[in-house]
Design a protein around this motif. Structure first.
Motif, short mmCIF file in Angstrom:
data_model
loop_
_atom_site.label_atom_id
_atom_site.label_comp_id
_atom_site.label_asym_id
_atom_site.label_seq_id
_atom_site.Cartn_x
_atom_site.Cartn_y
_atom_site.Cartn_z
N SER A 13 -22.17 38.74 5.87
CA SER A 13 -22.82 38.11 7.36
C SER A 13 -22.19 37.34 7.73
O SER A 13 -21.66 36.68 6.66
CB SER A 13 -24.10 37.72 6.39
OG SER A 13 -25.05 37.51 7.39
N VAL A 14 -21.80 36.55 8.90
CA VAL A 14 -20.97 36.53 9.18
C VAL A 14 -21.33 35.17 10.01
O VAL A 14 -23.03 35.61 10.78
CB VAL A 14 -20.33 36.65 10.95
CG1 VAL A 14 -19.39 36.00 10.67
CG2 VAL A 14 -19.75 38.03 9.88
N ALA A 15 -21.38 34.03 9.76
CA ALA A 15 -21.39 32.38 9.88
C ALA A 15 -20.52 32.07 11.00
O ALA A 15 -19.26 32.36 10.43
CB ALA A 15 -21.90 30.91 8.78
N PHE A 16 -20.82 31.82 12.23
CA PHE A 16 -19.74 31.39 12.99
C PHE A 16 -19.74 29.87 13.39
O PHE A 16 -20.64 29.30 13.00
CB PHE A 16 -20.13 31.02 14.94
CG PHE A 16 -20.00 33.09 14.55
CD1 PHE A 16 -18.85 34.09 15.13
CD2 PHE A 16 -20.75 33.56 14.48
CE1 PHE A 16 -18.31 35.49 14.82
CE2 PHE A 16 -21.37 35.91 13.94
CZ PHE A 16 -19.69 36.52 14.78
N ASP A 17 -18.89 29.14 14.42
CA ASP A 17 -18.52 27.54 13.98
C ASP A 17 -19.49 27.12 15.63
O ASP A 17 -20.26 28.62 16.11
CB ASP A 17 -17.40 27.20 13.98
CG ASP A 17 -16.35 27.51 15.03
OD1 ASP A 17 -16.77 28.47 16.13
OD2 ASP A 17 -15.49 26.36 15.38
N LEU A 18 -19.35 25.67 15.37
CA LEU A 18 -20.57 25.62 16.48
C LEU A 18 -19.80 25.38 17.44
O LEU A 18 -20.40 26.09 18.80
CB LEU A 18 -20.71 23.91 16.52
CG LEU A 18 -22.02 23.54 17.77
CD1 LEU A 18 -22.99 24.45 17.18
CD2 LEU A 18 -21.96 22.14 16.93
N PRO A 19 -18.52 25.69 17.98
CA PRO A 19 -17.77 26.00 19.62
C PRO A 19 -18.03 27.37 19.64
O PRO A 19 -18.37 27.69 20.67
CB PRO A 19 -16.76 25.82 18.96
CG PRO A 19 -16.46 24.84 17.88
CD PRO A 19 -17.34 24.88 17.77
#
Length: 566
Positions: A121-127
């Motif tokens: 499960s991938v969390a992406f940064d805000l940008p």
């Protein structure tokens, strides 16, 4: 259970039980309560109704077992979407992970898989979440902080380096730029020799909740819906094993909604997506089987269990009655659960292990298809390896040692649980009817109705905590000093932003500019038509167009959304 009056006891026995309950209430319960007092004047719940001190068959007398419950794998799926549930296969154990660069996150993925995790499960940064490259001025200071930075397909390839994508299910929490990120995943797999039809997993792709709960939107609702339905259409033809959307109540709940609001607003979002897909000519039974959901698991074990059961019943009834779905799979509400981030406390953080355990049990009692358990240190920093391992072990102990997974819907038939399940269905339908009267979910969002409902619920909950009507152990009761001593927190690489931008510059300087500009032009021209955007976006990704460059083309056509209800 059956219908109480007709099948379980005679009418005389019914009235006898009713008299017995009344006598117990007056002569036993009330007198004992007067003598010893009660912990609260009124026992209330997140479903906004008074909790009785005791539930009996009288509270379940009108339940028609076949109509409201039935058997696991049978309509309306209240007791589970599959006939054997966890007796055949345990839920997918996913640990949401992503920070810094793709290489750092890849190392964490490999660690988790080695510890027994069964899905990524991938969390992406805000940008990345709002469609900007790491070298954009608005990305400064945010690169890799709350998730992994993904600028191009090269990052995606590193993210899944040495991971068998044809064998591992991948969930990606990305919304506004979901089409671009999915295209990168497709091309990364393609360049590893894996065809789209071999891929399994989920793309969140749920933009409506961004307007009310999270804020990582880019485009106005209408073009955003177009991107979502383009993914539906593409995946229904090319990626039959991939879930095209994860309709998320989690972020609605984390923003402060009640459990009922979480369920109702999530289903209202889902109805909007279904209607948008039907509007462009898709067949309900072609795309509905790949819809999935994402809910929070909060602290009230019984309420959360009831919420999940009610969600299945409501969705099955809506899909059959409103949309005429015929395939069984079109009526199944399959969902991922994450334990509640807002329940984690920075004070006495080891208490969070117990909180997460209770929440995870609710998800399993409720029949979840996959589960993420939060790490105890997340109120303080990104999770350490030790904290992540304990979170994963929590799931494994529930699965292997507790016995909960041995019986399907083990709390089913509880007088209290069945009453709660009915309450969730009833109260959620009222919200759905109200939203329908307002003109649908998009209109309800534009007028600020949904936002106001969530804000009011969040305010009331915080007020109860501040007034100590709602106890949070270690926060407003049972406080101690030095509550964080001895906990080692995860530290980010201080050079990660510089490193990420340097790698991005190399990619930009090594591209075939003619091929790149042609691909970007095709994205922009396709956006001006009604054609599916996925093929053009995939081609741009192959040409090494970056996330920001592709989204800039779409920004020029679609514009950017300005939320006037903040």
């Amino acid at each position: 259970m059956g219908e109480y009056k007709d099948k379980e006891q005679s009418e005389n026995e019914y009235w006898s039980l009713k008299e017995n309950e009344k006598s117990w209430q007056e002569n036993k319960y009330q007198k004992t309560a007067e003598r010893f007092g009660l912990r609260k004047d009124v026992f209330s719940s997140d479903t906004e109704f008074k909790i009785k001190p005791l539930y009996t068959p009288l509270d379940s007398q009108n339940i028609n077992y076949k109509k409201k419950l039935s058997f696991p794998g049978e309509f309306p799926f209240t007791r589970g979407v599959y006939p054997t549930m966890y007796r055949s296969r345990l839920w997918t154990m996913r640990q949401y992970s992503g920070y810094g660069t793709a290489r750092e996150t890849n190392n964490r993925f490999k660690y988790l898989l080695k510890q027994g995790q069964s899905g990524l499960s991938v969390a992406f940064d805000l940008p990345t979440q709002i469609g900007y490259d790491s070298d954009h001025q608005l990305a400064e200071g945010e690169v890799g902080k709350v998730g992994v930075a993904i600028d191009s397909v090269e990052d995606m390839k590193i993210l899944f380096d040495d991971i068998p994508l044809a064998e591992v299910s991948t969930s990606m929490t990305i919304n506004a730029p979901a089409a671009v990120v999915l295209a990168m995943y497709i091309v990364a797999a393609e360049e590893k020799g894996i065809a789209p039809e071999q891929l399994s997993g989920t793309i969140q792709n749920d933009i409506l909740k961004e307007y009310v709960a999270r804020g990582t939107y880019i485009y106005p609702p209408e073009p955003s819906l177009r991107l979502i339905t383009d993914i539906f259409d593409y995946c229904s033809q090319k990626m039959p094993g991939f879930n095209t959307i994860s309709i998320s109540g989690y972020h609605i709940r984390e923003a402060g909604s009640t459990a009922v609001q979480e369920l109702a607003f999530t289903l209202a979002d889902a109805l909007t997506y279904v209607e948008a897909a039907l509007k462009i000519g898709l067949d309900i039974d072609d795309f509905a089987p790949r819809l999935s959901f994402f809910f929070a698991a909060q602290m009230n074990l019984m309420e959360e269990t009831a919420k999940f059961r009610a969600a299945r019943r409501l969705w099955a009834e809506i899909m059959e009655e409103k949309f005429g779905a015929e395939k069984k799979k079109s009526k199944l509400l399959r969902f991922h659960t994450q334990t509640a981030g807002t329940a984690l406390t920075a004070s006495q953080p080891l208490n969070n292990i117990i909180r997460v355990t209770i929440q995870a049990m609710a998800a399993v009692f409720g029949g979840t298809q996959s589960l993420h358990t939060n790490s105890y240190d997340e109120a303080l920093s990104l999770p350490s390896e030790e904290a992540v391992e304990i979170a994963l072990r929590t799931q494994q102990i529930i699965a292997e040692e507790s016995g909960i997974a041995d019986v399907i819907d083990p709390l089913g038939g509880s007088y209290y649980l069945e009453e709660l399940t009915d309450t969730f269905v009833e109260k959620s339908r009222k919200y759905l009817n109200k939203i329908d009267q307002l003109g649908g979910m998009i209109e309800a969002i534009k007028t600020g109705y949904i936002q106001r409902e969530i804000q009011e619920s969040a305010y009331q909950k915080q007020k109860e905590i501040d007034q100590k009507k709602k106890v949070v152990v270690g926060v407003n009761r049972y406080q101690t000093e030095n509550h964080n001593s001895g906990i080692e927190l995860h530290q980010l690489n201080p050079d990660l932003e510089t490193d990420q931008i340097a790698d991005l510059k190399k990619i930009k300087n090594s591209r075939d500019q003619k091929k790149l500009q042609k691909a970007l032009k095709a994205v922009k021209s396709t956006a001006k038509t009604n054609e599916n955007l996925m093929p053009a976006i995939i081609q741009a990704v192959r040409a090494r167009a970056t996330l920001g460059e592709i989204n800039d083309q779409l920004r020029e056509v679609f514009g950017e959304y300005q939320n006037r209800n903040i």
